[in-house]
Motif scaffolding. Structure first.
Motif, PDB file in Angstrom:
ATOM      1  N   SER A 177      35.478  73.640  49.979  1.00 32.04           N
ATOM      2  CA  SER A 177      35.001  73.245  48.665  1.00 32.04           C
ATOM      3  C   SER A 177      35.870  73.837  47.587  1.00 32.04           C
ATOM      4  CB  SER A 177      33.553  73.717  48.477  1.00 32.04           C
ATOM      5  OG  SER A 177      33.465  75.100  48.655  1.00 32.04           O
TER       6      SER A 177
ATOM      7  N   ARG B 132      31.408  74.077  41.672  1.00 33.70           N
ATOM      8  CA  ARG B 132      32.519  73.257  42.121  1.00 33.70           C
ATOM      9  C   ARG B 132      33.341  72.814  40.915  1.00 33.70           C
ATOM     10  NH1 ARG B 132      33.480  70.351  46.984  1.00 33.70           N
ATOM     11  NH2 ARG B 132      35.096  68.788  46.691  1.00 33.70           N
TER      12      ARG B 132
ATOM     13  N   ASP C 237      38.820  67.416  42.339  1.00 34.35           N
ATOM     14  CA  ASP C 237      38.248  66.174  42.854  1.00 34.35           C
ATOM     15  C   ASP C 237      38.780  64.958  42.105  1.00 34.35           C
ATOM     16  OD1 ASP C 237      36.733  67.244  44.891  1.00 34.35           O
ATOM     17  OD2 ASP C 237      34.954  67.527  43.649  1.00 34.35           O
TER      18      ASP C 237
ATOM     19  N   ARG D  34      35.138  61.490  40.364  1.00 34.74           N
ATOM     20  CA  ARG D  34      34.909  62.793  40.982  1.00 34.74           C
ATOM     21  C   ARG D  34      34.115  62.668  42.273  1.00 34.74           C
ATOM     22  NH1 ARG D  34      32.084  66.341  36.616  1.00 34.74           N
ATOM     23  NH2 ARG D  34      31.604  67.501  38.517  1.00 34.74           N
TER      24      ARG D  34
ATOM     25  N   ALA E  48      35.437  63.832  45.937  1.00 36.18           N
ATOM     26  CA  ALA E  48      34.720  64.747  46.820  1.00 36.18           C
ATOM     27  C   ALA E  48      34.565  64.184  48.226  1.00 36.18           C
ATOM     28  CB  ALA E  48      33.343  65.066  46.228  1.00 36.18           C
TER      29      ALA E  48
ATOM     30  N   HIS F   8      27.245  60.022  47.629  1.00 39.61           N
ATOM     31  CA  HIS F   8      27.354  61.399  47.161  1.00 39.61           C
ATOM     32  C   HIS F   8      26.082  61.842  46.451  1.00 39.61           C
ATOM     33  CE1 HIS F   8      29.605  65.006  46.110  1.00 39.61           C
ATOM     34  NE2 HIS F   8      29.184  64.882  44.873  1.00 39.61           N
TER      35      HIS F   8
END
Length: 373
Positions: A13, A20, A25, A302, A306, A356
């Motif tokens: 990560s 984060r 990302d 983003r 990810a 996500h």
């Protein structure tokens, strides 16, 4: 045939502390758009048996055009940043030595897992960077605790060694000497496997480790106020110097290695040029993430970034399904590649956002972490 593709960040990560970071990302998502276009264009042109014609087609030429491998170099740079973030090297209060050791072992296991999966994945997607990505993570597990100057020196050595080996092989061939033991060993032999990762592959550690090492060093500077100016300014300077030098040097017999910015010549000017654009891209795109991170387009990208491992695998499977199995797409040129890329990314971004937000981690990322630790 080899493709000029790249892979997602699979280093862990992208976090400092418990939050984060949005920038890496977003960089992955934007770079992956270019990756899909370059890969689709490369495979479609190869299957059609045609060459790039016209200014626009030459610009998007996946082998020798000005965009060739630059998306890949950006991904490798981000991977290095991710390694630093994953091992806690950017925190104001560093993690304990025991935790750092555990994360280094996790990084090494993930690298070996990715390397093994990459060998299998190459059977359906030749030239995949996953093999080299895995090898870089193993190297990263070793060097991530080194001082920054030694990491940068390692990257510089990789760039110089890659150029030196390419130059030596070229001069040997000009003198009529056989270099197949180095440049074309049996692919399934131990020597062939090793040299593929180090020298002969599509993204060998010599010189590609340079992008990775600079990424590790860049990750350590993210807590400073000057890092973005340094990255963009330094990147622009490297690109400008490499471009001017390439056009100015005498084109003799060793020009492909000494002065070329073609990625497969492995020259120093190529490495400097690609690293320069990667630094500029990282600095500029992360600025957009910081400035406009709450807007819908940035959030969608983003989410896609990810899940970049999942989308990377998906883009290859979708291509094989539509082109090879069903034959719905005929191999042609850049126009087809642009249309297919746009279609894939519209579907991919929407699917990634839905997944996500409902599930969190992508399916490929989940499996990768389960297998790699």
């Amino acid at each position: 045939m080899s493709t000029l593709d790249t892979a997602p960040a699979t280093d862990g990560s992208a976090r400092t502390g418990d939050e984060r970071l949005p920038g890496p990302d977003l960089v992955r998502a934007v770079a992956l758009i270019g990756v899909v276009l370059m890969n689709y264009h490369a495979f479609l042109v190869s299957r059609a048996g045609t060459d790039a014609r016209g200014t626009v087609a030459r610009f998007f030429d996946p082998w020798a055009g000005p965009l060739s491998t630059r998306f890949a170099a950006t991904f490798v740079l981000v991977a290095g940043v991710g390694v630093t973030l994953f091992t806690g090297r950017t925190r104001a209060t560093p993690i304990s030595p025991a935790e750092l050791s555990a994360r280094r072992w996790t990084l090494a296991r993930r690298g070996l897992t990715l390397y093994g999966f990459g060998l299998l994945f190459a059977m359906i997607w030749p030239g995949t960077i996953l093999v080299y990505y895995g090898a870089m993570f193993v190297v990263g597990a070793v060097i991530v605790t080194w001082r920054t100057r030694w990491i940068v020196a390692t990257g510089a050595f990789a760039a110089c060694a890659g150029a030196a080996i390419a130059w030596w092989a070229l001069t040997q061939r000009h003198d009529g000497r056989d270099t197949s033991w180095l440049t074309d060993p049996p692919s399934r032999s131990p020597r062939g496997v090793l040299l593929n990762v180090l020298v002969n592959g599509t993204h060998p550690l010599l010189p590609w480790l340079a992008f990775f090492c600079v990424g590790i060093a860049l990750g350590r500077a993210l807590r400073t106020r000057w890092w973005r100016r340094a990255a963009i300014g330094g990147g622009l300077s490297m690109f400008a110097v490499a471009t001017v030098a390439s056009s100015s040097l005498h084109r003799g017999d060793t020009w492909p290695v000494v002065a070329s910015t073609d990625p497969f010549d492995r020259g120093l000017l190529y490495t400097a040029s690609a690293l320069g654009t990667a630094l500029v891209a990282f600095g500029a795109i992360t600025w957009l993430a910081d400035r406009y991170g709450e807007t819908a387009p940035i959030e969608l990208l983003r989410d896609a970034g990810a899940m970049s491992l999942t989308l990377y695998i998906a883009h290859a499977l979708v291509f094989n399904l539509l082109v090879d199995w069903f034959g719905w797409i005929r191999p042609t040129g850049l126009d087809t590649a642009l249309v297919v890329t746009a279609g894939f990314w519209i579907a991919a971004i929407l699917a990634a956002a839905a997944w996500h937000r409902r599930v969190g981690i992508g399916p490929a990322e989940w499996l990768y972490r389960r297998l790699g630790g």
